[in-house]
Design a protein around this motif. Structure first.
Motif, PDB file in Angstrom:
ATOM      1  N   ASP A  94       0.834  -1.200   0.000  1.00  0.00           N
ATOM      2  CA  ASP A  94       0.000   0.000   0.000  1.00  0.00           C
ATOM      3  C   ASP A  94       0.870   1.251   0.000  1.00  0.00           C
ATOM      4  O   ASP A  94       0.990   1.967   0.986  1.00  0.00           O
ATOM      5  CB  ASP A  94      -0.924  -0.021   1.218  1.00  0.00           C
ATOM      6  CG  ASP A  94      -1.803  -1.258   1.245  1.00  0.00           C
ATOM      7  OD1 ASP A  94      -2.509  -1.485   0.255  1.00  0.00           O
ATOM      8  OD2 ASP A  94      -1.776  -1.995   2.241  1.00  0.00           O
ATOM      9  N   ARG A  95       1.467   1.530  -1.136  1.00  0.00           N
ATOM     10  CA  ARG A  95       2.355   2.681  -1.269  1.00  0.00           C
ATOM     11  C   ARG A  95       1.535   3.968  -1.412  1.00  0.00           C
ATOM     12  O   ARG A  95       0.436   3.967  -1.960  1.00  0.00           O
ATOM     13  CB  ARG A  95       3.270   2.508  -2.482  1.00  0.00           C
ATOM     14  CG  ARG A  95       4.188   1.297  -2.380  1.00  0.00           C
ATOM     15  CD  ARG A  95       5.044   1.139  -3.625  1.00  0.00           C
ATOM     16  NE  ARG A  95       4.264   0.940  -4.837  1.00  0.00           N
ATOM     17  CZ  ARG A  95       3.743  -0.242  -5.191  1.00  0.00           C
ATOM     18  NH1 ARG A  95       3.908  -1.301  -4.424  1.00  0.00           N
ATOM     19  NH2 ARG A  95       3.060  -0.351  -6.305  1.00  0.00           N
ATOM     20  N   PHE A  96       2.105   5.066  -0.946  1.00  0.00           N
ATOM     21  CA  PHE A  96       1.442   6.362  -1.066  1.00  0.00           C
ATOM     22  C   PHE A  96       1.761   6.998  -2.418  1.00  0.00           C
ATOM     23  O   PHE A  96       2.344   8.069  -2.518  1.00  0.00           O
ATOM     24  CB  PHE A  96       1.867   7.276   0.089  1.00  0.00           C
ATOM     25  CG  PHE A  96       1.134   7.012   1.371  1.00  0.00           C
ATOM     26  CD1 PHE A  96      -0.040   7.691   1.681  1.00  0.00           C
ATOM     27  CD2 PHE A  96       1.602   6.074   2.269  1.00  0.00           C
ATOM     28  CE1 PHE A  96      -0.726   7.447   2.858  1.00  0.00           C
ATOM     29  CE2 PHE A  96       0.938   5.823   3.455  1.00  0.00           C
ATOM     30  CZ  PHE A  96      -0.235   6.509   3.754  1.00  0.00           C
ATOM     31  N   GLN A  97       1.394   6.283  -3.474  1.00  0.00           N
ATOM     32  CA  GLN A  97       1.521   6.779  -4.838  1.00  0.00           C
ATOM     33  C   GLN A  97       0.208   6.487  -5.558  1.00  0.00           C
ATOM     34  O   GLN A  97      -0.334   5.380  -5.437  1.00  0.00           O
ATOM     35  CB  GLN A  97       2.690   6.108  -5.570  1.00  0.00           C
ATOM     36  CG  GLN A  97       4.051   6.362  -4.954  1.00  0.00           C
ATOM     37  CD  GLN A  97       4.483   7.808  -5.067  1.00  0.00           C
ATOM     38  OE1 GLN A  97       4.051   8.535  -5.969  1.00  0.00           O
ATOM     39  NE2 GLN A  97       5.342   8.253  -4.147  1.00  0.00           N
ATOM     40  N   PHE A  98      -0.308   7.469  -6.319  1.00  0.00           N
ATOM     41  CA  PHE A  98      -1.635   7.339  -6.902  1.00  0.00           C
ATOM     42  C   PHE A  98      -1.639   7.946  -8.306  1.00  0.00           C
ATOM     43  O   PHE A  98      -1.126   9.049  -8.521  1.00  0.00           O
ATOM     44  CB  PHE A  98      -2.677   8.045  -6.024  1.00  0.00           C
ATOM     45  CG  PHE A  98      -2.611   7.622  -4.584  1.00  0.00           C
ATOM     46  CD1 PHE A  98      -3.310   6.509  -4.142  1.00  0.00           C
ATOM     47  CD2 PHE A  98      -1.813   8.308  -3.677  1.00  0.00           C
ATOM     48  CE1 PHE A  98      -3.230   6.106  -2.821  1.00  0.00           C
ATOM     49  CE2 PHE A  98      -1.728   7.911  -2.344  1.00  0.00           C
ATOM     50  CZ  PHE A  98      -2.440   6.807  -1.925  1.00  0.00           C
ATOM     51  N   SER A  99      -2.243   7.240  -9.236  1.00  0.00           N
ATOM     52  CA  SER A  99      -2.284   7.733 -10.612  1.00  0.00           C
ATOM     53  C   SER A  99      -3.275   8.870 -10.780  1.00  0.00           C
ATOM     54  O   SER A  99      -3.132   9.701 -11.684  1.00  0.00           O
ATOM     55  CB  SER A  99      -2.630   6.581 -11.566  1.00  0.00           C
ATOM     56  OG  SER A  99      -3.897   6.020 -11.249  1.00  0.00           O
ATOM     57  N   VAL A 100      -4.299   8.915  -9.937  1.00  0.00           N
ATOM     58  CA  VAL A 100      -5.250  10.031  -9.901  1.00  0.00           C
ATOM     59  C   VAL A 100      -5.127  10.658  -8.523  1.00  0.00           C
ATOM     60  O   VAL A 100      -5.373  10.003  -7.511  1.00  0.00           O
ATOM     61  CB  VAL A 100      -6.698   9.563 -10.139  1.00  0.00           C
ATOM     62  CG1 VAL A 100      -7.667  10.746 -10.034  1.00  0.00           C
ATOM     63  CG2 VAL A 100      -6.836   8.871 -11.491  1.00  0.00           C
ATOM     64  N   GLU A 101      -4.714  11.913  -8.441  1.00  0.00           N
ATOM     65  CA  GLU A 101      -4.466  12.551  -7.148  1.00  0.00           C
ATOM     66  C   GLU A 101      -4.890  14.006  -7.203  1.00  0.00           C
ATOM     67  O   GLU A 101      -4.543  14.728  -8.138  1.00  0.00           O
ATOM     68  CB  GLU A 101      -2.995  12.433  -6.772  1.00  0.00           C
ATOM     69  CG  GLU A 101      -2.682  12.787  -5.338  1.00  0.00           C
ATOM     70  CD  GLU A 101      -1.274  12.369  -4.938  1.00  0.00           C
ATOM     71  OE1 GLU A 101      -0.975  12.372  -3.726  1.00  0.00           O
ATOM     72  OE2 GLU A 101      -0.457  12.056  -5.831  1.00  0.00           O
TER      73      GLU A 101
END
Length: 444
Positions: free
Chosen positions: A48-55
């Motif tokens: 569960d990394r804190f990286q998101f394609s929609v942010e």
């Protein structure tokens, strides 16, 4: 078979414990560190990394402190994004204390009106017990928030800042609750003594004045008008005088709140999908709109939430935050905690069974501010804006696995334009009434 626990059984239980050395290892860990610390899976952070394609971009993390106002904080955190866009602000916060004041006042009136509507119910019956249980709960629902905003608007935080009582509501709420229960006794006794409902309602006005005074002492007097001042990203100073809560909302938020709808995922047999529901005796503003949900499969909730975020707007949602989540690291994942492995037991109920048997319900509201879509466009994790300050999680943000969403997210609120034509048509159905104690009547 004996009904009690025998000494022979205790001896067998003790032998069973000592047969497995792993139980002793677990005992040492739990007695020294507690259950959740011992059951935490440190490898969940890899998934569960804190990286998101929609942010999305939002303001600073807010803090509800020792109060149950998450539903209010979450809603205002979605609205402030609109204010920041329209005014070109780097950061901004709306007053939660302002809406708290009116929520407590309106809930008091709603409670007293509910008492007047149930005068012939037995005092020891389930309905009256439910009403008396928590007449002034801090929690709320999206539709209840809409009722407050439609009636009173919103104001900047500096127009009605926090007080000790708004940041820690327990004391004043307990005293107001005592008074409301006393008022309920007076109204029901008056009815038994022959007073008419009109006479009782006249008595209610004085009761509400008492509550209003208590609220002013605890939270301060809400502003009727205020001056709004701010400096935008270009260092331009903004000032507007004689604003009201309603005029500020209409000019700087401007949402038609009736366009925002609550989608729930309740998988119990008594709640078929594609039907609407409401809850008896649940509300705050008596003349406001009732709580209304459209029950859909969980994948439909996800799709609607993603559409809204892809369009640049955050999403209010409600979940059971205490399940399989770690406050310190901010990870919401079905494997974030492994009490099953720690205790050597299986927790085997599914979502519907947990609802039916009181093991889960909506307890907290937050905001989706992002989602990570894999190479096939499917979500695998979600960015969550919480309202517990910036110490928990990643500077106040949590990350939710998609599997956790499936199991423990119960409600999302979206603009109805993100629904399908069929779903919008389903919203027009007359809602099925649920009992006041139904799990879908829980308050975030």
């Amino acid at each position: 078979m004996n009904k009690g626990i025998s000494l022979t059984q205790l001896e067998e239980f003790e032998k069973d414990f000592h047969r497995d050395p792993a139980k002793r290892v677990a005992q040492l860990a739990v007695t020294a560190n507690g259950v959740n610390q011992s059951a935490t899976d440190p490898f969940a952070a890899r998934r569960d990394r804190f990286q998101f394609s929609v942010e999305l971009k939002t303001g600073h993390i807010t803090n509800q402190k020792s109060s149950g106002r998450c539903w209010m904080f979450a809603a205002l955190n979605t609205m402030r994004v609109e204010v920041m866009r329209k005014l070109n602000l780097e950061d901004f916060e709306l007053s939660q204390n302002y809406l708290l004041f009116y929520d407590k006042l309106e809930k008091s009136n709603y409670f007293l009106e509910s008492i007047l509507d149930t005068l012939d119910e037995p005092t020891n019956g389930r309905v009256i017990a439910h009403l008396l249980g928590a007449p002034l709960n801090d929690g709320g629902q999206w539709d209840m928030l809409c009722n407050l905003v439609d009636k009173y608007g919103v104001v900047p935080k500096d127009a009605m800042p926090e007080t000790a009582c708004s940041s820690g509501t327990w004391e004043v709420t307990s005293y107001m609750t005592r008074k409301l229960r006393e008022f309920a006794r007076v109204l029901r006794t008056g009815h038994a003594g022959g007073k008419t409902v009109e006479q009782l309602r006249e008595m209610k006005e004085a009761m509400l004045c008492t509550i209003y005074n208590m609220l002013c002492i605890a939270f301060g007097n809400p502003p009727k008008t205020f001056t709004f001042e701010a400096r935008d990203k270009d260092k331009t100073f903004i000032r507007e005088t004689d604003m009201t809560g309603r005029s500020f909302y209409e000019k700087y938020v401007g949402w038609e709140l009736s366009d925002y709808v609550s989608l729930i995922n309740a998988t119990t047999a008594d709640k078929p999908f594609h039907k609407t529901f409401t809850v008896k005796l649940l509300g705050n503003v008596k003349e406001g709109r009732p709580v209304k949900y459209l029950n859909l499969p969980v994948e439909d909730l996800k799709k609607a939430a993603i559409r809204q975020m892809q369009d640049g707007a955050p999403v209010w949602f409600g979940c059971d935050v205490g399940k399989s989540s770690t406050r310190k690291t901010g990870i919401m994942d079905l494997e974030a905690l492994r009490p099953d492995q720690l205790f050597g037991v299986e927790f085997g109920m599914d979502k519907a069974q947990r609802l039916d048997y009181g093991d889960s319900l909506m307890t907290h509201a937050m905001v989706f501010q992002g989602v990570n879509l894999d190479e096939n466009g499917a979500p695998d994790r979600w960015k969550v804006e919480n309202s517990w300050g910036d110490e928990p999680g990643e500077k106040g943000y949590f990350v939710m696995s998609d599997d956790w969403f499936t199991e423990y997210t119960y409600q999302v609120v979206v603009h109805k334009k993100y629904l399908t034509d069929e779903q919008r048509a389903e919203l027009d159905q007359a809602p099925i009434e649920l009992e006041p104690w139904d799990p879908m009547g829980s308050l975030a």
